[in-house]
Design an enzyme around this catalytic site. Structure first.
Site, mmCIF file in Angstrom:
data_model
loop_
_atom_site.group_PDB
_atom_site.id
_atom_site.type_symbol
_atom_site.label_atom_id
_atom_site.label_comp_id
_atom_site.label_asym_id
_atom_site.label_seq_id
_atom_site.Cartn_x
_atom_site.Cartn_y
_atom_site.Cartn_z
ATOM 1 N N GLU A 4 9.087 -8.536 -2.932
ATOM 2 C CA GLU A 4 7.842 -8.155 -3.593
ATOM 3 C C GLU A 4 7.924 -8.562 -5.054
ATOM 4 O OE1 GLU A 4 6.305 -4.171 -3.305
ATOM 5 O OE2 GLU A 4 6.935 -3.961 -1.213
ATOM 6 N N GLU A 19 11.728 0.184 0.133
ATOM 7 C CA GLU A 19 12.004 0.830 -1.154
ATOM 8 C C GLU A 19 12.633 2.213 -0.956
ATOM 9 O OE1 GLU A 19 8.722 -1.273 -4.048
ATOM 10 O OE2 GLU A 19 8.125 0.583 -3.075
#
Length: 396
Positions: A293, A103
């Site tokens: 995710e 991320e």
């Protein structure tokens, strides 16, 4: 063994940089650290599970934070590439798919977490992100030199941004909020800084320290694919103060979407977000995508007979898998894979709770750290096993 029983084809995990180079600057890697991951990858191979490995997941070695102030220093570029090259060579034949920074766009919101920054100024964040972009490009170059079979991807925290109303001003705000994440992919996957980001830095007086070949490296060695986390869409409005504020993942400055159901933590179940996200990203970058995710936290209850009925998780996953299926079959999106967060219960990174559970497998542990750590299969365990066996055709 439990993942093997379910029929997992892929397992995403993250390596700890400091486990291989404890201070980040050792001349030689830590052999015990290498052996640890050898054992993990060998266990995956035993069950026919392909590893997807994140090289840096919010764990910049503390020594590099203390010495250099984290990723704002260009010193970390070569140190990271040395680490990445070391493990890609060592695990050649065992690991084919790598992600550089988890991320990466969290640099904007959590710079100490994402880059070990002790200076959280806008300039330091921009410089740290740039240094990670260059490190990623050099890692891609190194990977392709090691083996043409290795693929290196970006990992982006991404969710579609919805306009609360038909007001064009709300649509413009939604576009601007999407850009907050997308410019990271424009650089790492697209190979260049977008004009809007350059103008934004210019207005803020941000001047990056660049190497002579930085921009050429970014253009020549972009990520091979784009992976991302996506738990649901977010909604924005200029009339935020008049509306109910949203909670849940990546809900900073967002408003509650009246069309979506939410759980106790404010997380919304969004049946269309993955199809929307996949199409937006594929249309923009024309590269393979991987959802690494996606999931929902819930307080699961163990019944007297030991059963755990998590139909809410099954319902959430059913809608999300159908959304992916539509993106692939109706829209032609190139989707490499899907790894749900997380396959086994773990402490929630967002709230620090154990009772906010994500997995197919229940772990006997509470918020006070008490419990046997015994594993139990939830209803979703058996349901997802059936989904894997049918390659997503049987979602009942």
């Amino acid at each position: 063994a439990l993942m093997g029983e379910m029929g997992f084809k892929c397992f995403r995990l993250s390596m700890n940089w400091a486990r291989i180079f404890p201070t980040g600057e050792e001349a030689e890697p830590n052999t015990e650290g290498l052996a640890f991951y050898d054992a993990v990858f060998d266990e995956c191979a035993k069950y026919g599970i392909e590893p997807l490995v994140t090289l840096s997941h919010y764990e910049t070695p503390l020594a590099l934070v203390n010495k250099y102030g984290g990723w704002k220093s260009r010193e970390l570029i070569d140190l990271f590439v040395r680490y990445a090259t070391c493990v890609m060579k060592h695990y050649q034949g065992k690991v084919k798919y790598w992600l550089t920074f988890n991320e990466i766009n969290m640099m904007s919101m959590g710079s100490f977490m994402a880059g070990g920054l002790t200076d959280g100024s806008p300039h330091a964040k921009a410089q740290a992100a740039h240094n990670q972009f260059v490190a990623s490009a050099l890692t891609v170059r190194s990977a392709h030199q090691i083996s043409p079979k290795i693929m290196v991807g970006q990992m982006l925290a991404y969710n579609p941004i919805y306009s609360y109303s038909a007001d064009p001003a709300d649509h413009l705000l939604a576009m601007e909020r999407e850009r907050d994440a997308l410019w990271y992919a424009d650089v790492q996957v697209g190979g260049h800084y977008p004009a809007y980001r350059l103008r934004e830095m210019e207005r803020a007086g941000i001047k990056l320290e660049m190497g002579e070949n930085d921009l050429e490296l970014l253009a020549t060695y972009p990520a091979d694919f784009l992976s991302f986390s996506c738990y649901g869409g977010s909604t924005v409005s200029l009339r935020q103060k008049e509306l109910e504020v949203a909670s849940g993942n990546l809900a900073f400055g967002m408003v509650k979407n009246p069309y979506l159901e939410t759980n106790a933590w404010g997380w919304a179940s969004d049946p269309y977000c993955l199809r929307i996200a996949l199409n937006e990203l594929y249309d923009r970058y024309h590269k393979p995508l991987w959802i690494v995710e996606n999931g929902i936290g819930w307080s699961d209850e163990v019944k007297a007979d030991g059963s755990i009925h998590d139909g809410y998780r099954i319902d959430y996953l059913r809608k999300n898998i159908q959304s992916m299926k539509d993106a692939v079959e109706l829209d032609g999106v190139d989707l490499m894979g899907y790894t749900m967060w997380g396959c086994i219960d773990l402490v929630s990174a967002g709230t620090g709770e154990m009772r906010k559970r994500y997995g197919f497998v229940y772990v006997d542990r509470d918020d006070e750290g008490k419990g046997t750590l015994a594993r139990s299969r939830k209803d979703s365990f058996y349901w997802y096993k059936k989904v894997i066996e049918s390659n997503g055709e049987d979602l009942d």
